[in-house]
Structures are given as structure tokens and as C-alpha cells.
Design an enzyme around this catalytic site. Structure first.
Site, PDB file in Angstrom:
ATOM      1  N   CYS A  12      -1.022  -7.554  87.076  1.00 20.39           N
ATOM      2  CA  CYS A  12      -1.695  -6.852  85.982  1.00 20.39           C
ATOM      3  C   CYS A  12      -2.837  -7.694  85.401  1.00 20.39           C
ATOM      4  O   CYS A  12      -2.626  -8.799  84.933  1.00 20.39           O
ATOM      5  CB  CYS A  12      -0.693  -6.505  84.890  1.00 20.39           C
ATOM      6  SG  CYS A  12      -1.446  -5.548  83.582  1.00 20.39           S
ATOM      7  N   GLY A  46      -4.676  -2.579  99.274  1.00 23.23           N
ATOM      8  CA  GLY A  46      -6.092  -2.672  98.958  1.00 23.23           C
ATOM      9  C   GLY A  46      -6.976  -1.841  99.865  1.00 23.23           C
ATOM     10  O   GLY A  46      -7.015  -2.039 101.074  1.00 23.23           O
ATOM     11  N   ALA A  62      -2.989   2.995  96.492  1.00 18.38           N
ATOM     12  CA  ALA A  62      -3.192   3.392  95.090  1.00 18.38           C
ATOM     13  C   ALA A  62      -4.328   4.412  94.976  1.00 18.38           C
ATOM     14  O   ALA A  62      -4.088   5.617  94.978  1.00 18.38           O
ATOM     15  CB  ALA A  62      -3.476   2.161  94.232  1.00 18.38           C
TER      16      ALA A  62
HETATM   17  C1  FMN Z   1      -5.569   4.046  87.559  1.00 14.16           C
HETATM   18  C2  FMN Z   1      -4.863   2.845  88.096  1.00 14.16           C
HETATM   19  C3  FMN Z   1      -3.698   2.416  87.488  1.00 14.16           C
HETATM   20  C4  FMN Z   1      -3.014   1.309  87.981  1.00 14.16           C
HETATM   21  N1  FMN Z   1      -1.822   0.937  87.396  1.00 14.16           N
HETATM   22  C5  FMN Z   1      -1.106  -0.078  87.942  1.00 14.16           C
HETATM   23  C6  FMN Z   1       0.186  -0.408  87.440  1.00 14.16           C
HETATM   24  O1  FMN Z   1       0.709   0.195  86.504  1.00 14.16           O
HETATM   25  N2  FMN Z   1       0.856  -1.425  88.034  1.00 14.16           N
HETATM   26  C7  FMN Z   1       0.320  -2.136  89.085  1.00 14.16           C
HETATM   27  O2  FMN Z   1       0.978  -3.038  89.601  1.00 14.16           O
HETATM   28  N3  FMN Z   1      -0.879  -1.834  89.573  1.00 14.16           N
HETATM   29  C8  FMN Z   1      -1.607  -0.826  89.038  1.00 14.16           C
HETATM   30  N4  FMN Z   1      -2.818  -0.503  89.581  1.00 14.16           N
HETATM   31  C9  FMN Z   1      -3.318  -1.261  90.750  1.00 14.16           C
HETATM   32  C10 FMN Z   1      -2.879  -0.576  92.032  1.00 14.16           C
HETATM   33  O3  FMN Z   1      -1.474  -0.464  92.136  1.00 14.16           O
HETATM   34  C11 FMN Z   1      -3.395  -1.296  93.275  1.00 14.16           C
HETATM   35  O4  FMN Z   1      -2.843  -2.578  93.341  1.00 14.16           O
HETATM   36  C12 FMN Z   1      -4.902  -1.409  93.310  1.00 14.16           C
HETATM   37  O5  FMN Z   1      -5.521  -0.223  92.860  1.00 14.16           O
HETATM   38  C13 FMN Z   1      -5.413  -1.712  94.718  1.00 14.16           C
HETATM   39  O6  FMN Z   1      -5.029  -0.722  95.623  1.00 14.16           O
HETATM   40  P1  FMN Z   1      -6.042   0.406  96.154  1.00 14.16           P
HETATM   41  O7  FMN Z   1      -7.207  -0.295  96.742  1.00 14.16           O
HETATM   42  O8  FMN Z   1      -5.229   1.184  97.152  1.00 14.16           O
HETATM   43  O9  FMN Z   1      -6.447   1.201  94.962  1.00 14.16           O
HETATM   44  C14 FMN Z   1      -3.525   0.590  89.100  1.00 14.16           C
HETATM   45  C15 FMN Z   1      -4.702   1.028  89.702  1.00 14.16           C
HETATM   46  C16 FMN Z   1      -5.382   2.137  89.220  1.00 14.16           C
HETATM   47  C17 FMN Z   1      -6.637   2.581  89.904  1.00 14.16           C
END
Ligand code: FMN
Ligand code: ZN
Ligand code: ZN
Length: 650
Positions: A396, A498, A520
């Protein structure tokens, strides 16, 4: 991320082969015939949006062929209805001012209304719940008690059928339901369909008695206290924190990290201190030793090769997760919950733990900075909810969390981090997992050094998001580093996370040897990504199919948040949050080369029909129009500012 899109447009490509047609760097390659300008794009939406408004919000042809479709056919904005409800979330005056500055052209001149205004014409709960015989508050009750009068001022129904009544045979919102016509008898009584009646099937609710006990701090955390006592005497077998903290790291960690424990948990000022004294390796078997054996009985977590939907604050709500499950997500996780809020019995925090029956492999994610509160919270959850794992959010980046020493900051606070992992692990019957970033600073990778420790401390699995805290979403995730970390974690499984937006991305990710991938933003842009990965194909989904997905989301939302005005508006807000991501999806059929990449910003384009174009708009006013197609007109004075734009997840 709608906003983040602009940020990432300058990102490096990461070495991929871009093929022959290369438009502007960082811009999604859309076939020239669909490209347009910003002005034309908005003019088009304005013009078509004003054509033939109609009451019929369901008039979209679900089987429509996108290519052949006449442009204006699909949009049906409801008009004429007024609603008495008000915007449910009020901002502070200063916040509102700032918000107005940011929200260029988005309802910015409308005043913001306090949420209590919802209550003006609210029916007394004693009359909503047929079970309650008389009003609890008597003369002091500020709600309406005359159902006839209430119905006179109630805005018109939003549709002819109620999803709660259809699904469960009874709508708990009775006359206050915004679809009440479907289940009110001739005398206004709430009808029940015998035979169909079932309790809403969501698990992990907060029991009222438990909430009372938590509020009065009446809970005794026996196992946590045992574990904490033991940890305070010295670290358990495994590397000592001193041995693994690289020079200066503890010092550069979060400010005030060691003097906050007592603030957070005043009932336990002295239980946890820095590990001291040598390891106790002999002597009689004590309670503590017995507790220490518990991890052996732990349930196992075998999710290798499975598709993991990331925890997503605000957007990863239960209705959204149901959508992703339907499209093939295997593992789901609740939104990050703050452990101290859970320990205080806060209703809104506990709501983040709720689990739908379709979530067959489900975990919750906790955030916290201190061993005592985290271990107690783990014991509390171990006793009260049904989950397959508990995850600690050590990724976080949010300032508020980081400054207290939680989230990413734990990567630089090894002593506390160790105690948290060991303490929680000891009191949980289910596996403990950890979500990490590469590190805090951009060029200082920490994860590879932490992984062997985490394995020794008892973590069952780690997910690594291949970016640092500083980096946010400005550059691509570093999958080479993730690959390096797979070896460092072994035999503990490592999930990689990622930038996955296509099955090709997922395949490449899996080649690094990770046990699985977490997704995500890819899921937010296109929840059918899970299907694409499983079926190894690109899905040129039509705009009407996408609208159907949104409609299902609103049904799940009404089920989850309620079908009265408050529930409808809550559903709308979460839909709007999601739409702020969805608009970045570029339909497969419009792309010059496949697949779309997450770091490519879509240029202005006209879709194959009106709805496809509307769905590509980055303007909140257009997201609101989409919401009106599904949930009726917004209340007067409605303002929407995406929550995620205000936090670090953008
Ligand atoms: C809107 C949003 C909310 C997120 N909330 C959390 C969360 O509550 N806990 C967490 O560990 N990561 C959170 N993340 C990070 C994602 O879990 C992830 O690690 C990050 O977006 C990278 O993955 P991606 O490239 O597939 O988006 C959040 C990301 C986004 C975009
Ligand atoms: Zn009353
Ligand atoms: Zn209803």
C-alpha cells in the site's frame, strides 16, 4: 486510472515488438477510420444524446450487431422523472472547492448537499420491516409513519421488476424499494413469494453482539496475547531481524514507528517491543510452545496456476467480484481493510470482508503497522469469519498508511514486519499471505531480500507487484525483477502482478516461473480478461454485451447495497467508479494491432455505434449518462468525483 492514463503515456515500451504501424508513442493504435478529434467526439455524443429521449431504459437490443447498427438506436435516457433523494456523500467545503477545480465541466456549479437530506422523507424503519411491531422511538421519531403520505412524495419506480423480489422471493426494502411496484399488494403490503424465500447468501457479516463487545473493548485476545508475549521475549527460529536489516533501512523507515503501538492499542501498552534476549531453545513445554505448533495444522492454500483478481479498494467490491468470477477469476480478495477499524467494530470496515457464495477461493486483506493490533485482528477474524487466506498489504503506497509505518513502509521495518507475520501466522488457522512491491524507492529493490525471510517467518505465498512505491503507475512493472524474485522465494510460491491486459501478457508473465498471476486494472478495464486468458483468445465484445455486464453489476449492486434510494445511489457511485476505468478499454475490432496494452492511452475515436462511443468517453458527465440508462436519473445536485482519483491508486 482514467487520470493515470495520461501519466503513463510517456512510459517506455518495455522492449516489446510494436509491429509496423506505430502511431504516437504511448497511444493505442486504432484503425484510422475510427479516429476523431476531441471536439468532434464530444459534439457527437452531445448531439446524439439529445435525440429522442425516452422512458425506456431497457430498449437496447442485446443481440445487436455492432457493425451494422444504426448509430442513434441504442441510447435511451430517461426523462421527466424527478427524485427526492440527494447526493449521498457530502464533501467538506474545502474539499468541495478543490473538487470543483478538478472536475472541469462535470456538474461543477451544482451545490453539494448533505447526506442527511435523504432522511427528510424517509419512512420509519419500523414500517419498512414488517416484523417490527411498533416504532421504537415513539414520539421522538423523526421519520414518517404514514405510509400513504410517504408514497405520495416518493419518486416514481425505476423499473417494473425488483431484483431482490425476483431472487429471494421477498424484498426487505418493502415500500421504500425503488422497484416496489413489483411487490406491493393492493393495500400497499409487501408481498412474499412463498417457496422462493431464502436468506441473502452473503457470509462474513458483523454480528451485532460482537460489534457491541468490540466497541466496549470487551474481547479477550487469548491467542494473540500468548503469541505476542512469546514474540516480545525473542524471535522464533529463523533469521533475526538484525541480521536481515540492511544498513540504515530501519532508520529510514516510517517516522514514529516505534512509539505508536501504545496509541493504537492503549489496553496493551507493553506487550510488543523490539525483540530482545537470546532464543529459548530448551526448558519445559509451555503454553507458548504449544501455540507455536499450530502452524502445522494450518489449512493449505493451493492456488498455483490460478487467476487471482487483485484486491481493489473501492472498485473491488462484492458486486464487481461476482462479475469477475463469472468471467473466470479463480481467486478473489476483499478490499483492503484497516485492522484498527475492524478491532473497533466499524460497520463499514467489516463490510469489506463480506463474501459471496460464488467466491469459492476467497481471502481478506489487512493493513496495519503494529504487531499487537494485527495479531489481535487476525485472531478476531480467525474466530468470526470464513476465509481461505488472510493477506497483509505491504504494497500500500497511500501516504496516510505509509506515514504510520504500514503498507510499503513495513518493507523497511523488518523487526515489526517479522513480528506481524509471525504473530498473525500463529493465531490463524488459514494460511497467511503477503502482498509486496519491489521496494519503496525507485531504484532500491528490497523484495528479493525479504522473500527468504517471509518464507521462514511462515508466509504461505507472496504476491509481488513489480513496481516501487515511488514509481506508482508511471512505468511498466519490472517482470525481469519478478523473475529474479521467484528464485529468491522458492519453494514458497510467488504470484506476479503488474500490467496484464491480454492473454499474451499473461503467457509472458507465466514464463517467468511465477506460481500464478494477479490482475488488477486489467480486470477493471475488461473483466472478461479472465475468459480471454483461459480460452487464449481476444474477445471482440460488443457494446451491448458490455452494457449487459453493467446491468448485471447494477443488479448485484442493488442486492448488495439495497434497492431503496440510498442503495440505488450507492450502486450508482460504485458503477461510476468502475466506469472511470472501463472507458479506457479499446474494442478489439477497432485496433490496428492486437493486443491493447495497459500503458497505451486511447486516442479520441468514434466507436462502431453510439453506445461504443459513449463508453469510450473520459467525461464523468457521460459516465453518469450510462448510469442513468441502468439506474434512472441521478438525484438533483448530484456530483461525482471518482474516489480513486483522490487516493494513490491512480
Ligand atoms: C483502484 C485500485 C485500487 C487498489 N486497491 C488495492 C488494495 O486495496 N490493496 C492492494 O494490495 N492493492 C490495491 N491496488 C493495487 C493492485 O492490486 C495492483 O497491485 C496494481 O494495480 C498493479 O496491478 P495491475 O497492473 O494489474 O493493475 C489497487 C489498484 C487500483 C487501480
Ligand atoms: Zn418511527
Ligand atoms: Zn424491491
Amino acid at each position: 486510472m482514467a487520470e493515470g492514463a495520461a501519466e503513463v503515456s510517456a512510459a517506455s515500451d518495455g522492449g516489446g515488438d510494436l509491429g509496423t504501424v506505430e502511431p504516437e508513442r504511448g497511444v493505442a493504435p486504432i484503425k484510422p477510420q475510427y479516429l476523431t478529434t476531441k471536439e468532434q467526439f464530444h459534439e457527437f455524443l452531445e448531439a446524439k444524446g439529445q435525440e429522442k429521449p425516452s422512458q425506456d431504459s431497457e430498449a437496447v437490443d442485446p443481440a445487436g450487431n455492432d457493425l451494422a447498427e444504426p448509430e442513434a438506436k441504442r441510447i435511451r435516457l430517461e426523462d421527466g422523472q424527478t427524485e427526492d433523494g440527494q447526493a449521498e456523500e457530502a464533501a467538506e467545503p474545502g474539499e468541495q472547492l478543490q473538487a470543483q477545480k478538478r472536475a472541469r465541466g462535470q456538474n461543477k456549479c451544482r451545490p453539494h448537499v448533505k447526506p442527511t437530506h435523504y432522511d427528510k422523507n424517509k419512512l420509519c424503519p419500523s414500517l419498512v420491516q414488517e416484523s417490527a411491531a411498533k416504532c421504537f422511538y415513539g414520539d421522538r421519531c423523526r421519520f414518517l409513519h404514514d405510509v400513504g403520505h410517504y408514497l405520495e412524495t416518493k419518486p416514481a419506480d425505476l423499473g417494473p421488476s425488483c431484483v431482490l423480489f425476483e431472487t429471494f422471493g421477498r424484498c426487505p426494502y418493502g415500500v421504500t424499494c425503488r422497484f416496489a411496484g413489483a411487490h406491493l399488494g393492493p393495500e400497499g403490503q409487501n408481498l412474499v413469494r412463498e417457496g422462493l424465500v431464502q436468506a441473502p447468501p452473503v457470509r462474513n457479516g458483523l454480528d451485532k453482539a460482537l460489534q457491541q463487545q468490540l466497541r466496549k473493548r470487551k474481547i479477550h485476545f487469548k491467542h494473540a496475547e500468548q503469541a505476542l508475549r512469546q514474540l516480545s521475549r525473542g524471535p522464533l527460529p529463523g533469521p533475526t531481524p538484525e541480521a536481515t536489516v540492511p544498513e540504515g533501512r530501519e532508520a529510514e523507515g516510517a517516522p514514529g514507528q516505534d512509539n505508536c503501538d501504545s496509541q493504537l492499542a492503549p489496553q496493551e501498552p507493553d506487550t510488543v517491543g523490539p525483540p530482545s534476549g537470546p532464543l529459548r531453545t530448551f526448558g519445559p513445554l509451555t503454553d507458548e510452545d504449544v501455540v507455536r505448533l499450530r502452524p502445522r495444522e494450518k489449512r493449505r492454500l493451493d492456488i498455483s496456476g490460478k487467476l487471482y483478481l487483485a484486491p481493489l479498494t473501492t472498485c473491488g467490491n462484492l458486486p464487481f467480484r461476482r462479475i469477475c468470477k463469472r468471467f473466470g477469476a479463480d481467486v478473489t480478495c476483499g478490499e483492503m481493510a484497516v485492522c484498527t477499524n475492524l478491532l473497533q467494530g466499524q460497520t463499514s470496515e467489516w463490510a469489506l470482508l463480506k463474501r459471496h457464495p460464488c467466491e469459492d477461493i476467497f481471502g481478506v486483506q489487512l493493513e496495519g503497522a503494529f504487531p499487537d493490533t494485527m495479531t489481535k485482528c487476525a485472531e478476531l477474524l480467525n474466530r468470526t469469519i470464513e476465509v481461505d487466506f488472510v493477506d497483509i498489504n505491504v504494497g500500500c503506497p497511500i501516504d496516510l498508511v505509509f506515514k504510520k509505518g504500514g503498507g510499503c513502509a513495513l518493507m523497511n521495518r523488518l523487526a515489526k514486519f517479522q513480528q506481524i507475520v509471525r504473530g498473525m501466522n500463529q493465531v490463524l488457522d488459514v494460511p497467511l499471505t503477503v502482498k509486496l512491491r519491489t521496494g519503496v524507492q525507485e531504484r532500491v529493490n528490497l523484495a528479493h531480500r525479504l522473500l527468504p525471510d517471509l518464507r521462514d517467518w511462515g508466509a504461505a505465498l507472496v504476491t509481488l507487484h513489480g513496481r516501487s512505491r515511488e514509481q506508482r503507475y508511471t512505468k511498466l512493472a519490472d517482470w525481469q525483477y519478478i523473475e529474479q524474485c521467484v528464485a529468491a522465494a522458492s519453494p514458497m510460491p510467488l504470484f506476479g502482478n503488474g500490467d496484464i491486459l491480454s492473454y499474451e501478457d499473461a503467457n509472458r508473465a507465466l514464463q517467468t516461473g511465477v506460481a500464478g498471476v494477479m490482475i488488477a486494472r486489467g480486470a477493471l478495464l475488461k473483466p472478461w480478461l479472465f475468459t480471454e486468458i483461459k480460452e487464449q483468445r481476444h474477445w471482440d465484445i460488443s457494446s451491448s454485451e458490455r452494457l449487459d455486464i453493467l446491468r448485471d453489476f447494477t443488479h448485484y449492486g442493488l442486492e448488495h447495497w439495497g434497492s431503496d434510494t440510498q442503495g440505488v445511489e450507492k450502486t450508482r457511485r460504485f458503477l461510476l467508479e468502475w466506469l472511470s476505468f472501463l472507458c479506457r478499454y479499446v474494442p478489439v475490432g477497432l485496433l490496428e494491432r492486437l493486443p491493447q496494452r495497459i500503458n497505451e492511452r486511447p486516442p479520441y475515436y468514434l466507436g462502431r455505434n453510439y453506445l461504443e462511443t459513449l463508453m469510450a468517453s473520459q467525461k464523468a458527465a457521460d459516465w453518469i449518462r450510462i448510469s442513468e440508462m441502468l439506474l434512472g436519473p441521478v438525484p438533483p445536485n448530484f456530483v461525482f468525483l471518482p474516489k480513486h482519483k483522490a487516493n494513490a491508486y491512480k
